[in-house]
Design a protein around this motif. Sequence first.
Motif, mmCIF file in Angstrom:
data_model
loop_
_atom_site.group_PDB
_atom_site.id
_atom_site.type_symbol
_atom_site.label_atom_id
_atom_site.label_comp_id
_atom_site.label_asym_id
_atom_site.label_seq_id
_atom_site.Cartn_x
_atom_site.Cartn_y
_atom_site.Cartn_z
ATOM 1 N N TYR A 193 5.401 -24.772 20.945
ATOM 2 C CA TYR A 193 3.861 -24.555 19.867
ATOM 3 C C TYR A 193 5.073 -24.497 18.273
ATOM 4 C CZ TYR A 193 1.465 -20.253 18.954
ATOM 5 O OH TYR A 193 0.033 -19.140 18.568
ATOM 6 N N ALA A 194 3.470 -24.536 17.243
ATOM 7 C CA ALA A 194 4.054 -25.315 16.279
ATOM 8 C C ALA A 194 3.646 -24.466 15.142
ATOM 9 C CB ALA A 194 4.286 -26.757 16.108
ATOM 10 N N ALA A 195 3.708 -23.887 14.269
ATOM 11 C CA ALA A 195 3.617 -23.612 12.387
ATOM 12 C C ALA A 195 3.195 -25.629 11.554
ATOM 13 C CB ALA A 195 4.615 -22.356 12.645
ATOM 14 N N PHE A 196 1.762 -25.043 10.499
ATOM 15 C CA PHE A 196 1.400 -25.537 10.174
ATOM 16 C C PHE A 196 1.070 -25.009 8.963
ATOM 17 C CE2 PHE A 196 0.949 -27.559 14.032
ATOM 18 C CZ PHE A 196 1.163 -28.890 13.796
ATOM 19 N N TYR A 197 1.639 -25.484 7.849
ATOM 20 C CA TYR A 197 1.955 -24.443 6.507
ATOM 21 C C TYR A 197 0.821 -25.697 5.515
ATOM 22 C CZ TYR A 197 1.699 -22.725 1.960
ATOM 23 O OH TYR A 197 1.080 -21.868 1.022
ATOM 24 N N ASN A 198 -0.662 -25.454 4.731
ATOM 25 C CA ASN A 198 -1.320 -26.775 4.113
ATOM 26 C C ASN A 198 -1.728 -28.036 5.435
ATOM 27 O OD1 ASN A 198 -1.643 -24.723 1.550
ATOM 28 N ND2 ASN A 198 -0.319 -25.282 0.778
ATOM 29 N N GLU A 199 -1.577 -27.784 6.390
ATOM 30 C CA GLU A 199 -1.596 -28.871 7.322
ATOM 31 C C GLU A 199 -0.417 -29.389 8.148
ATOM 32 O OE1 GLU A 199 -5.792 -30.984 7.440
ATOM 33 O OE2 GLU A 199 -6.321 -29.231 6.635
ATOM 34 N N LYS A 200 0.037 -29.245 7.362
ATOM 35 C CA LYS A 200 2.230 -29.870 7.158
ATOM 36 C C LYS A 200 2.609 -29.082 8.320
ATOM 37 C CE LYS A 200 1.607 -32.155 2.574
ATOM 38 N NZ LYS A 200 2.164 -31.387 1.465
ATOM 39 N N LEU A 201 3.647 -29.869 9.283
ATOM 40 C CA LEU A 201 4.588 -29.153 10.344
ATOM 41 C C LEU A 201 5.724 -28.351 9.512
ATOM 42 C CD1 LEU A 201 5.212 -28.691 13.502
ATOM 43 C CD2 LEU A 201 6.401 -30.457 12.879
ATOM 44 N N LYS A 202 5.474 -26.437 10.052
ATOM 45 C CA LYS A 202 7.078 -26.766 9.481
ATOM 46 C C LYS A 202 7.271 -25.036 10.304
ATOM 47 C CE LYS A 202 6.207 -28.101 5.242
ATOM 48 N NZ LYS A 202 6.875 -28.680 4.651
ATOM 49 N N GLY A 203 7.705 -25.645 11.540
ATOM 50 C CA GLY A 203 7.891 -24.879 12.438
ATOM 51 C C GLY A 203 7.271 -24.925 13.639
ATOM 52 N N PHE A 204 8.341 -25.143 14.516
ATOM 53 C CA PHE A 204 8.772 -24.839 16.273
ATOM 54 C C PHE A 204 9.144 -24.924 17.337
ATOM 55 C CE2 PHE A 204 10.570 -28.989 14.683
ATOM 56 C CZ PHE A 204 11.456 -29.290 16.053
ATOM 57 N N VAL A 205 8.576 -24.255 18.426
ATOM 58 C CA VAL A 205 9.302 -23.609 19.416
ATOM 59 C C VAL A 205 9.194 -24.697 21.069
ATOM 60 C CG1 VAL A 205 7.852 -21.784 20.121
ATOM 61 C CG2 VAL A 205 10.326 -22.051 20.623
ATOM 62 N N SER A 206 9.951 -25.098 21.549
ATOM 63 C CA SER A 206 9.727 -25.444 23.313
ATOM 64 C C SER A 206 10.401 -24.576 23.774
ATOM 65 C CB SER A 206 10.084 -27.283 22.566
ATOM 66 O OG SER A 206 11.901 -27.045 22.410
ATOM 67 N N VAL A 207 9.851 -24.792 25.102
ATOM 68 C CA VAL A 207 10.247 -23.834 26.114
ATOM 69 C C VAL A 207 10.136 -24.569 27.130
ATOM 70 C CG1 VAL A 207 10.842 -21.732 27.530
ATOM 71 C CG2 VAL A 207 9.626 -21.432 25.251
ATOM 72 N N GLU A 208 11.363 -25.094 28.324
ATOM 73 C CA GLU A 208 11.028 -25.711 29.375
ATOM 74 C C GLU A 208 10.089 -24.828 30.558
ATOM 75 O OE1 GLU A 208 12.168 -28.874 28.685
ATOM 76 O OE2 GLU A 208 12.387 -28.092 27.310
ATOM 77 N N ALA A 209 9.888 -25.944 31.461
ATOM 78 C CA ALA A 209 8.848 -24.802 32.856
ATOM 79 C C ALA A 209 9.779 -24.747 34.107
ATOM 80 C CB ALA A 209 8.189 -26.248 33.717
ATOM 81 N N GLU A 210 11.140 -25.084 34.227
ATOM 82 C CA GLU A 210 12.072 -25.046 34.968
ATOM 83 C C GLU A 210 12.383 -23.498 34.599
ATOM 84 O OE1 GLU A 210 15.793 -26.495 36.968
ATOM 85 O OE2 GLU A 210 15.360 -27.533 35.940
ATOM 86 N N ILE A 211 12.639 -22.651 35.933
ATOM 87 C CA ILE A 211 13.330 -21.052 35.763
ATOM 88 C C ILE A 211 14.408 -21.711 36.769
ATOM 89 C CG2 ILE A 211 13.752 -19.135 36.971
ATOM 90 C CD1 ILE A 211 10.467 -18.982 36.878
ATOM 91 N N PHE A 212 15.127 -21.377 36.247
ATOM 92 C CA PHE A 212 17.259 -21.679 36.847
ATOM 93 C C PHE A 212 17.755 -20.376 36.488
ATOM 94 C CE2 PHE A 212 17.064 -22.627 32.625
ATOM 95 C CZ PHE A 212 18.531 -22.081 32.216
ATOM 96 N N GLY A 213 18.736 -20.153 37.379
ATOM 97 C CA GLY A 213 19.395 -18.779 37.482
ATOM 98 C C GLY A 213 19.583 -17.690 38.333
#
Length: 176
Positions: free
Chosen positions: A71-91
Amino acid sequence: MVKYRVLYAQEICRELFRDFIRHQTVTKCWRKENGRWIIKDAPFIDDWTETDYQVLISCLKNTILSNGFVYAAFYNEKLKGFVSVEAEIFGDEQRYCDLSSIHISEDMRNKGIGRTLFLAAKEWAKQKGAKKLYISAHSAVESQAFYQSMGCVEAEVYNQKHVEDEPYDCQLECSL
C-alpha cells in the motif's frame, strides 16, 4: 493532498522510486544488553544503493505475487511512502503477519503518512486472520518512537530469520 492506494506488481519498477528519498541520519539507537534496552550512540547515514532498490523492487513484487499487501502514499502523483505485509501467518498462538517494510520519503516524514500506512497494514492483516503484526524494526531512536506511538511492544516470540538477517533490529509486535 496525499493519496493512498494499493500497488500492483506490474507498476513496481525503479522509476516509481525516482522522487523517493530514503535518506536517514541516525545518531542514537536502541540496543539490548544484558536483558535491558538502552540507548547508545551509533551514528551512521542510512540510504539505499541501486542494488538495494533492485532488491526492494523484487521483494515488493514477490509480496504482491504471493498474495501479500503493498500500500502506498502519493503526493503530487509521486511515491512518498509505502508499507508491505506478507500473507503468511506464523507464530502459533501469536498468529503474526510480517510487516516486511514501511518507509516514508525524507521530505514527507512527520506528516501522518506512516500512521496511515501502518493502520492500513494492521487492518489488512486482521482481515487475513492474524492477531498481531510482527515487525523487525530499525533500532534508530526516531524509528522506535514511531513504532511505540503505534502501540508496538517487544515481540513475545522472536522470528529467528529476522534476528539473523538484521541483528541490530528491534523485534516488535502490534496487536490487531
